[in-house]
Design a protein around this motif. Sequence first.
Motif, PDB file in Angstrom:
ATOM      1  N   THR A  22       0.824  -1.206   0.000  1.00 17.18           N
ATOM      2  CA  THR A  22       0.000   0.000   0.000  1.00 17.18           C
ATOM      3  C   THR A  22       0.858   1.255   0.000  1.00 17.18           C
ATOM      4  O   THR A  22       1.837   1.344   0.753  1.00 17.18           O
ATOM      5  N   GLU A  23       0.497   2.192  -0.865  1.00 18.27           N
ATOM      6  CA  GLU A  23       1.092   3.527  -0.826  1.00 18.27           C
ATOM      7  C   GLU A  23       0.276   4.358   0.163  1.00 18.27           C
ATOM      8  O   GLU A  23      -0.931   4.502   0.017  1.00 18.27           O
ATOM      9  N   LEU A  24       0.928   4.888   1.173  1.00 16.47           N
ATOM     10  CA  LEU A  24       0.232   5.626   2.228  1.00 16.47           C
ATOM     11  C   LEU A  24       0.572   7.110   2.164  1.00 16.47           C
ATOM     12  O   LEU A  24       1.717   7.495   1.937  1.00 16.47           O
ATOM     13  N   GLY A  25      -0.446   7.938   2.367  1.00 12.06           N
ATOM     14  CA  GLY A  25      -0.252   9.379   2.396  1.00 12.06           C
ATOM     15  C   GLY A  25      -1.369  10.034   3.190  1.00 12.06           C
ATOM     16  O   GLY A  25      -2.234   9.357   3.758  1.00 12.06           O
ATOM     17  N   ASP A  41      12.042  -0.788   8.087  1.00 14.18           N
ATOM     18  CA  ASP A  41      11.524  -0.894   9.458  1.00 14.18           C
ATOM     19  C   ASP A  41      10.291  -1.799   9.508  1.00 14.18           C
ATOM     20  O   ASP A  41       9.437  -1.757   8.622  1.00 14.18           O
ATOM     21  N   LEU A  42      10.214  -2.589  10.560  1.00 15.01           N
ATOM     22  CA  LEU A  42       9.024  -3.399  10.840  1.00 15.01           C
ATOM     23  C   LEU A  42       8.134  -2.598  11.783  1.00 15.01           C
ATOM     24  O   LEU A  42       8.590  -2.146  12.836  1.00 15.01           O
ATOM     25  N   ILE A 140       8.242  -1.338   6.011  1.00 18.23           N
ATOM     26  CA  ILE A 140       8.345  -0.163   5.156  1.00 18.23           C
ATOM     27  C   ILE A 140       9.231  -0.517   3.960  1.00 18.23           C
ATOM     28  O   ILE A 140      10.426  -0.770   4.119  1.00 18.23           O
ATOM     29  N   LEU A 141       8.629  -0.548   2.793  1.00 20.99           N
ATOM     30  CA  LEU A 141       9.385  -0.897   1.584  1.00 20.99           C
ATOM     31  C   LEU A 141      10.114   0.307   1.000  1.00 20.99           C
ATOM     32  O   LEU A 141      11.203   0.167   0.437  1.00 20.99           O
ATOM     33  N   VAL A 157       3.638   9.091   0.973  1.00 25.89           N
ATOM     34  CA  VAL A 157       4.728   9.385   1.901  1.00 25.89           C
ATOM     35  C   VAL A 157       5.619   8.165   2.062  1.00 25.89           C
ATOM     36  O   VAL A 157       6.841   8.287   2.169  1.00 25.89           O
ATOM     37  N   LEU A 158       5.019   6.993   2.063  1.00 25.84           N
ATOM     38  CA  LEU A 158       5.797   5.758   2.165  1.00 25.84           C
ATOM     39  C   LEU A 158       4.990   4.591   1.617  1.00 25.84           C
ATOM     40  O   LEU A 158       3.793   4.694   1.376  1.00 25.84           O
TER      41      LEU A 158
END
Length: 208
Positions: A22-25, A41-42, A140-141, A157-158
């Motif tokens: 998922t692209e999160l923003g 990061d996990l 976090i990819l 954003v990530l």
Amino acid sequence: VQALPPSAGAIYYGQVAARVVTELGFSQGGELAERPVSEGDLVAEGAVLATLDPTDLEARLRAAAAAADAAAAQLRQARDAEDRLRALVDRGSASAVQLESATLARAAAEATVGQASAALVSAQDLRDSATLLAPEAGVILAVRAEPGSNLSPGQPVLQLAGLSGREVLIDLTEAELNRLPAGAREWPRPCRRPGAGGGVHDRLRAEG
């Protein structure tokens, strides 16, 4: 990753990938204040991933709260005035026209309270949405923005890879897919990949 379809009589090699990426923003624009996570990061479900600068949002929230308080005070005054006039009408000391005017003023004050309450809820929602939370546990990819960046609404954003399931990705040609027995051909879920040179890109769900 080695995958052997049931009754296929062949071994295929592929890559394990997250089933949900998922692209999160943020739903609103603003300056990115913090991004306490980095690539690799996990994170747990509900973890804070990023925050917007809250200065303007908190100012709007305070103004909306003050407006809601003022509207509530005006409504109390309007109701008191209506009650007094009703009592005076009952004693014959005020006219029905005066009471009707007070009733209209009270109704207007109630409408103002409703509008102010809605504005307050909206301001609270905007303030709350300035914090980006992980929708599920994952890794976090990639990171797409650094603190200090001015973001547009919806700008990624990530990128988060969920841990709820994994798939095995393999490449098969049409001919290889057609050689699989009927039962085995139901095991992969083929989908044509653009630019794959006529091959079939298969997604196989892995256990765990």
